[in-house]
Design a protein around this motif. Structure first.
Motif, short mmCIF file in Angstrom:
data_model
loop_
_atom_site.label_atom_id
_atom_site.label_comp_id
_atom_site.label_asym_id
_atom_site.label_seq_id
_atom_site.Cartn_x
_atom_site.Cartn_y
_atom_site.Cartn_z
N ARG A 93 -9.08 -9.51 0.16
CA ARG A 93 -9.87 -8.30 0.12
C ARG A 93 -9.04 -7.11 0.61
O ARG A 93 -8.37 -7.21 1.64
N ASP A 94 -9.08 -6.03 -0.14
CA ASP A 94 -8.29 -4.84 0.18
C ASP A 94 -6.82 -5.21 0.39
O ASP A 94 -6.20 -4.89 1.39
N ARG A 95 -6.27 -5.90 -0.60
CA ARG A 95 -4.92 -6.44 -0.44
C ARG A 95 -3.86 -5.35 -0.41
O ARG A 95 -2.84 -5.49 0.27
N GLY A 97 -4.14 -2.31 0.85
CA GLY A 97 -4.12 -1.77 2.21
C GLY A 97 -3.60 -2.77 3.22
O GLY A 97 -2.92 -2.41 4.18
N ALA A 98 -3.90 -4.07 3.01
CA ALA A 98 -3.44 -5.09 3.96
C ALA A 98 -1.94 -5.25 3.92
O ALA A 98 -1.29 -5.39 4.97
N ARG A 101 0.49 -2.42 5.64
CA ARG A 101 0.54 -2.24 7.08
C ARG A 101 1.87 -2.75 7.62
O ARG A 101 2.77 -3.13 6.88
N THR A 109 -3.46 -10.53 9.25
CA THR A 109 -4.45 -10.50 8.19
C THR A 109 -4.33 -11.72 7.28
O THR A 109 -5.32 -12.38 6.95
N ASP A 237 -3.89 5.14 -4.18
CA ASP A 237 -4.76 4.87 -3.03
C ASP A 237 -5.87 5.89 -2.93
O ASP A 237 -7.04 5.57 -2.77
N SER A 238 -5.53 7.15 -3.01
CA SER A 238 -6.51 8.22 -2.90
C SER A 238 -5.85 9.51 -3.32
O SER A 238 -4.62 9.66 -3.28
N ARG A 242 -5.08 10.94 3.95
CA ARG A 242 -5.79 10.02 4.83
C ARG A 242 -6.29 10.77 6.07
O ARG A 242 -5.65 11.71 6.53
#
Length: 830
Positions: A93-95, A97-98, A101, A109, A237-238, A242
């Protein structure tokens, strides 16, 4: 016959399955239903359905035909196909973003997710949980840490330079408004109110700047984020910043001006009313007198800051760096080393201010020639009078150039080092490596021999206008001896007397043409015995014995005895200290390549025998262990070698085994002797690789100038011959990926360089604008004495050029002199 409609074509398999012929991907939910529907049209299966219906319902044929039930096909094709899956792919899930990091966060994670899957599945030896993405990202963690340090350094330098620029701007504004502040104080404004006025003035610059900066950053980040996402094959991502990035930028944008306004506020509040109301007051003619009693003297702020900085630097070097190395916290270690490097650059910049005045005067004397020579006195007086203000500008200019040149040189060196380390680590153009079991040497060799004599599969021949062959040559590396257990339990190496101690050894065998296939430019030998007179690149070929295998005899000191002359010693005999007897039985004289680290650790030298101990056993769970001693004669002390883990640091031997390379014949001979000494049965020995060394890695050298398509075709041809425990690695793709990433980062670095240069420009503009304002009265006097406007302009141009040129020379010397790499070790012939 299944009626299928192609929904989408797959251009690339992404290594998810071997590209053998045509592959069709179907939805498992509807596949059996489609097969069932097609099968029910087959007459034979229709008869089976009627027979099963008649038997189960005890009805006649007519009634079964009326019912039109299909119990047979329902039972055969009505199963859940997922229960027969041989591989389950789970998506984190949310790989994105994971995996973006830090290293510790990624491990935590992924570990938590894999633990939850393992708890649901339970302990089942037939199941194996793999983490391919996390494993693929593991080698890139050093690159991520390195890039993170670059971003941290850039952020720090930009903050410091921005603070200096704002400080210069506020200080200039404070000097320009000295008369205004004096009038306000004369009218009754207190010091606290004046300080608040200066703070609000700083915020007047900061708040609009922060808002405009966030807006510009948001707009410019959209194409950059989409470019990076396209390059990394990831969704954006966006399209907005952020929250943490916006918060950090806001905090820095507000804190830096507030800190920078402390100096101008103190300067404005320290002036008397007389000084503030003096319209002809000049900063360069100020004289300050401070009274202080000797009994009040203590530690000055400068001395205190210097002492605390030295204590902090000593603590980092003495405690933090060794602790980070012991606990393998590479983020902390590289951060500490980066801080030390930045402090070194900053220290050199501050020391350069001692040379700045003399260098400015020398440059002014060198550039002012001809009729303008009469202006030299005015320029030198201006340089002395504006020293305090010019020092800040020169410091900003020098530090900017020093950092840019230093960071650019270090970045280029690191980029080359990363590419070189990738090539040295992998070894060759294509690498096939097994993680469990031996590679199929016969099939792979047959395939590569065909590829060497013909073009890549699927390509036309040269006569037909197609590309030439892609494979130039190939070589093998065997599994280390201790991986074959039984009969090998462990191996270690020491000098003949066993002092100071023995180190773990990883003994492996290479093909004679190993250095001709791998990247030989990364083969660095501290010393060699000449390697047969053919040069360092022939050191692996020099390991092949000139005598046949059956002529190799055992040696013990001055005596030469046959191995079959006496039985092997027992375990108790070797443990009891009778090393001569053990040595006399099993000491074959072997040639090998050993790491340079064994030189200071054991006193290893070329042509000086070392003791290689092999501990043999008949089985893993039971059986006595026998000790075999072999005399290993180093042909070369190797510091670095492509595809192998050689080292020149003795401290590394405490944690890593010493790599020892021997010939394939010596490898098989040691394995045979170990099996005999361990007392293995004939049936057990028949299962050992005593005829051909078990291959772990295949190194392939491609023809120069091969295309990406050719490399892909060769890799596609290799994959059917390897199992799931082997990986096919394209070194060139790693190099291209690293080079592309470095190229994108260089674009970012150039943007930072332009931004830092703009800060220097505004600081220089502000400083010389203040200098001109400070010298207005003097300009009037010089004009009254006959000096022309052009001469005054040229005098200030000479002053600006002297300050800037001195800063450029010092910054270039600091930035270009520090990041000089050490010279590479030289290859010596003996």
């Amino acid at each position: 016959l299944l009626q299928l409609t192609a929904a989408e074509a797959i251009d690339d398999t992404a290594d998810k399955w071997p590209p053998l012929g045509n592959a069709v991907v179907l939805d498992a939910k509807h596949f059996l239903g489609m097969v069932k529907e097609a099968a029910e049209k087959i007459p034979l299966l229709q008869l089976f359905n009627l027979a099963v219906t008649m038997e189960r319902l005890n009805v006649s044929l007519e009634e079964a035909l009326v019912r039109e039930s299909t119990p047979f096909t329902d039972e055969v094709f009505g199963r859940d196909l997922y229960n027969y899956s041989f591989m389950l792919v789970a998506q984190l899930r949310d790989r994105v973003g994971a995996y973006c990091r830090g290293t510790v966060s990624i491990r935590q994670t992924v570990t938590a997710a894999s633990d939850s899957v393992g708890e649901d599945l339970g302990l089942d030896p037939s199941l194996r949980i793999t983490l391919p993405v996390a494993k693929a990202l593991e080698p890139l963690r050093y690159l991520r840490v390195f890039l993170q340090q670059i971003f941290n350094s850039i952020s720090l330098v930009l903050c410091v330079h921005g603070g200096i620029a704002i400080y210069s701007l506020l200080l200039t504004d404070s000097d320009a408004k000295a008369y205004q502040y004096g009038m306000l104080r004369m009218l009754g404004m207190g010091r606290s109110a004046l300080a608040q006025l200066l703070i609000f003035q700083a915020l007047y610059y900061a708040v609009p700047g922060v808002l405009m900066g966030l807006a510009v950053a948001t707009l410019t980040s959209i194409p950059v984020l989409h470019l990076i996402a396209w390059y990394a094959s990831l969704p954006p991502d966006s399209d907005v910043l952020r929250p943490e990035a916006a918060a950090l930028a806001t905090a820095l944008g507000l804190l830096v001006p507030l800190i920078a306004c402390a100096g101008p506020a103190r300067r404005a509040l320290s002036r008397t009313l007389t000084e503030s109301l003096d319209l002809y007051h000049q900063t360069s003619s100020e004289t300050s007198v401070t009274r202080q009693r000797l009994e009040d003297l203590g530690l000055s702020p400068g001395q205190t800051a210097l002492a605390l900085g030295l204590v902090l630097a000593g603590g980092v070097i003495y405690y933090v760096v060794p602790m980070a190395f012991i606990f393998r916290d590479w983020d902390l270690m590289l951060s500490s080393l980066n801080a030390i490097l930045m402090c070194t650059v900053a220290g050199c910049v501050f020391l350069s201010t001692l040379l700045q005045p003399s260098l400015e005067s020398w440059i002014a004397g060198a550039i002012i020639l001809g009729k303008d020579r009469r202006l030299l006195g005015i320029v030198l007086r201006n340089l002395d009078g504006h020293r305090s203000r010019s020092r800040r500008t020169a410091l900003l200019f020098t530090s900017t150039l020093a950092f840019l040149i230093f960071a650019s040189a270090m970045f280029t060196l690191q980029a080359e080092a990363i590419v070189g380390n990738v090539k040295a680590l992998l070894g060759s153009d294509l690498v096939v490596e097994s993680s469990n079991g031996a590679l199929d040497e016969a099939s792979l060799s047959s395939l590569l021999d065909r590829l060497r004599a013909s073009p890549a599969p699927g390509n036309r021949t040269v006569e037909e206008g197609g590309p030439p062959r892609a494979v130039e040559d190939y070589a093998w590396a065997a599994w280390p001896l201790w991986n074959i257990d039984p009969p090998i339990y462990t191996t270690d190496i020491s000098n003949l007397v066993g002092f100071p101690k023995a180190y773990r050894a990883e003994v492996a065998a290479l093909s004679p043409n190993y250095l001709e296939v791998t990247y030989s430019e990364y083969f660095i030998a501290a010393s060699t015995d000449g390697c047969g007179g053919a040069g360092p690149n022939s050191c692996v070929r020099a390991l092949v014995p000139e005598r046949p295998e059956d002529a190799v005899v055992a040696r013990a000191r001055e005596r030469v005895i046959s191995i079959s002359d006496r039985p092997p010693p027992s375990d108790e005999t070797c443990r009891g200290g009778a090393q001569d007897e053990c040595l006399a039985w099993g000491s074959l004289e072997l040639d090998g390549l050993v790491p340079t680290a064994l030189g200071p650790a054991l006193g290893a030298e070329v042509d000086t025998p070392l003791a290689l101990r092999v501990v043999a056993q008949s089985s893993r769970s039971k059986g006595n262990r026998e000790y075999l001693y072999f005399q290993l004669v180093p042909r070369a002390l190797v510091s670095k070698m492509s595809g192998q883990s050689f080292t020149s640091y003795s401290a590394a031997l405490a944690a890593l085994p010493a790599s020892v390379l021997i010939s394939e014949a010596a490898y098989l001979r040691i394995l045979t002797l170990a099996a005999q000494a361990g007392g293995m049965s004939a049936q057990a020995m028949s299962k050992l690789p005593l005829k051909v060394t078990p291959k772990k890695t295949l190194f392939i050298r491609l023809v120069a100038g091969v295309t990406t398509e050719q490399r892909t075709r060769v890799m596609d041809a290799l994959r059917p011959y390897v199992d799931d425990d082997a990986t096919v690695i394209d070194t060139q793709s790693f190099v291209e990926l690293t080079s592309g990433t470095v190229g994108l980062l260089m674009v970012f670095f150039h943007f930072v360089a332009v931004l830092a240069t703009l800060l220097c420009f505004f600081a220089l503009l502000t400083a010389f604008e203040a200098n001109v304002r400070d010298r207005l009265w003097e300009f009037g006097v010089l004009r009254a004495l006959g000096a022309g406007a052009g001469q005054l302009v040229r005098a200030f141009v000479y002053e600006a050029v002297s300050v800037a040129a001195a800063a450029v020379l010092l910054g270039t010397a600091i930035g270009g002199g520090l990041p000089r790499p050490p010279p590479p070790p030289r290859r010596r012939g003996g």
